[in-house]
Design an enzyme around this catalytic site. Structure first.
Site, short mmCIF file in Angstrom:
data_model
loop_
_atom_site.label_atom_id
_atom_site.label_comp_id
_atom_site.label_asym_id
_atom_site.label_seq_id
_atom_site.Cartn_x
_atom_site.Cartn_y
_atom_site.Cartn_z
N HIS A 32 6.04 5.37 0.76
CA HIS A 32 6.12 4.82 2.07
C HIS A 32 7.39 3.85 2.23
CE1 HIS A 32 1.44 4.68 1.68
NE2 HIS A 32 1.86 5.93 2.12
N THR A 53 -5.38 0.17 -5.12
CA THR A 53 -5.46 0.93 -3.90
C THR A 53 -6.84 1.23 -3.55
OG1 THR A 53 -4.26 2.63 -2.50
CG2 THR A 53 -4.88 3.20 -4.76
N SER A 54 -6.99 1.00 -2.05
CA SER A 54 -8.34 1.10 -1.65
C SER A 54 -8.97 2.63 -1.32
CB SER A 54 -8.31 0.36 -0.27
OG SER A 54 -7.30 0.89 0.71
N ASN A 65 -8.80 -0.84 -10.71
CA ASN A 65 -8.82 -1.66 -9.25
C ASN A 65 -9.72 -2.71 -9.48
OD1 ASN A 65 -7.53 -0.75 -7.01
ND2 ASN A 65 -9.79 -0.89 -5.93
N1 APR Z 1 -5.79 -6.32 -8.84
C1 APR Z 1 -6.29 -4.74 -8.76
N2 APR Z 1 -6.67 -4.61 -7.53
C2 APR Z 1 -6.55 -5.21 -6.60
C3 APR Z 1 -6.25 -6.64 -6.57
C4 APR Z 1 -5.97 -7.27 -7.94
N3 APR Z 1 -5.40 -8.46 -8.15
N4 APR Z 1 -6.36 -7.50 -5.30
C5 APR Z 1 -6.85 -6.40 -4.37
N5 APR Z 1 -6.96 -5.22 -5.07
C6 APR Z 1 -7.48 -4.06 -4.57
C7 APR Z 1 -8.40 -3.99 -3.77
O1 APR Z 1 -9.70 -4.10 -4.16
C8 APR Z 1 -8.22 -2.80 -2.83
O2 APR Z 1 -9.11 -1.58 -3.22
O3 APR Z 1 -6.44 -3.18 -3.92
C9 APR Z 1 -6.81 -2.60 -2.97
C10 APR Z 1 -5.65 -2.92 -1.81
O4 APR Z 1 -6.05 -2.05 -0.76
P1 APR Z 1 -5.24 -1.97 0.76
O5 APR Z 1 -5.15 -3.20 0.98
O6 APR Z 1 -6.05 -0.96 1.51
O7 APR Z 1 -4.05 -1.45 0.13
P2 APR Z 1 -3.43 -0.03 -0.24
O8 APR Z 1 -4.50 0.61 -0.69
O9 APR Z 1 -2.27 -0.16 -1.02
O10 APR Z 1 -3.09 0.52 1.29
C11 APR Z 1 -2.53 1.84 1.44
O11 APR Z 1 -2.32 1.40 3.77
O12 APR Z 1 -1.54 -0.12 5.32
C12 APR Z 1 -1.11 0.90 4.80
O13 APR Z 1 1.24 1.82 4.21
C13 APR Z 1 0.20 0.77 3.90
O14 APR Z 1 0.89 1.55 1.73
C14 APR Z 1 -0.23 0.81 2.45
C15 APR Z 1 -1.45 1.91 2.40
#
Ligand code: APR
Length: 233
Positions: free
Chosen positions: A109, A176-177, A201
């Protein structure tokens, strides 16, 4: 685990959460503070470039104050000591994997620490701001934008990522979510290829059901023991 030679690790915002970088979709996350349509699409940049540039200038400055955590450090250790194939595919635009010492990292990204000139297509290292529309170091045009993949744009280096998935014995998804494709689809690509899959996660993600195994907890607590385990195998 002795039959594992090639590993693909996917990381998301959760791996940097404990370094103090907001995730996107958790409570109080970035997409609660800002509308995606206002700051993370090419249309938003067209409509209100100042709003978009200010958002990324703020984030670029913030991440430079943050530091890698134990999860980044464990993955950097894996990179140093793993003799087989390894690709750390990150959705994150921070440089904490690299600052922890990881080298086999692919930013699908983009990265905050580059500016991309839409006139000459050159990407230049960038730590300052873009709101004042500075000139491109290469062509002099004032056409710099953040080197971040916005919604509706193609992620980077997808051919390399799929080639690594085809060679992989193990796919590990961290923090990641599973809300955003194509990254959210990698686990199913891995399943189709007969690759073993593991999720690390904080809580079950939207794609948890597709993983052979899931371990839940903060990245700084679940990633280091997994790295110890795979290096000891
Ligand atoms: N340790 C492990 N996991 C964690 C922690 C932690 N301390 N804190 C949060 N999480 C998990 C949450 O439970 C969630 O599943 O990390 C995930 C974060 O999810 P998002 O906020 O959706 O981020 P991400 O999956 O990286 O988003 C994907 O979306 O907005 C766009 O381009 C952007 O790269 C990003 C993409």
């Amino acid at each position: 685990m002795t039959d594992i030679r090639n590993i693909v690790v996917l990381t998301g915002a959760g791996v940097s959460a404990e370094s103090g970088i907001d995730t996107f979709r958790d409570a109080g996350g970035l997409w609660e503070q800002h509308r995606v349509e206002d700051v993370a699409t090419p249309e938003a940049f067209e409509r209100d470039p100042e709003l978009v540039l200010r958002f990324y200038d703020m984030r670029r400055e913030a991440i430079q104050q943050k530091h890698p955590n134990a999860a980044h450090e464990a993955l950097a250790r894996l990179d140093r000591e793993w003799e087989g194939g390894l690709m750390i595919v990150t959705q994150n635009v921070d440089d904490l994997h690299e600052r922890a010492g990881a080298r086999r990292v692919v930013h699908m990204h983009g990265t905050h620490l580059n500016a991309w000139c839409t006139a000459c297509d050159v990407r230049s290292p960038w730590t300052g701001t873009l709101i004042e529309r500075p000139a491109c170091p290469d062509c002099g045009e004032r056409s710099l934008r953040p080197d971040v993949v916005w919604f509706g744009e193609m992620p980077y280096r997808m051919d390399e990522i799929f080639a690594a998935l085809r060679e992989a014995d193990l796919f590990v998804s961290i923090g990641t979510s599973g809300a955003v494709y194509p990254a959210a689809g990698f686990v199913r690509n891995a399943n189709d290829l007969g690759v073993r899959t593991l999720e690390l996660n904080l809580e079950p993600s939207q794609g948890s059901a597709w993983f052979d195994e899931s371990r839940h907890g903060p990245a700084t607590q679940v990633v280091p023991p997994w790295v110890d385990e795979i290096l000891a195998a």
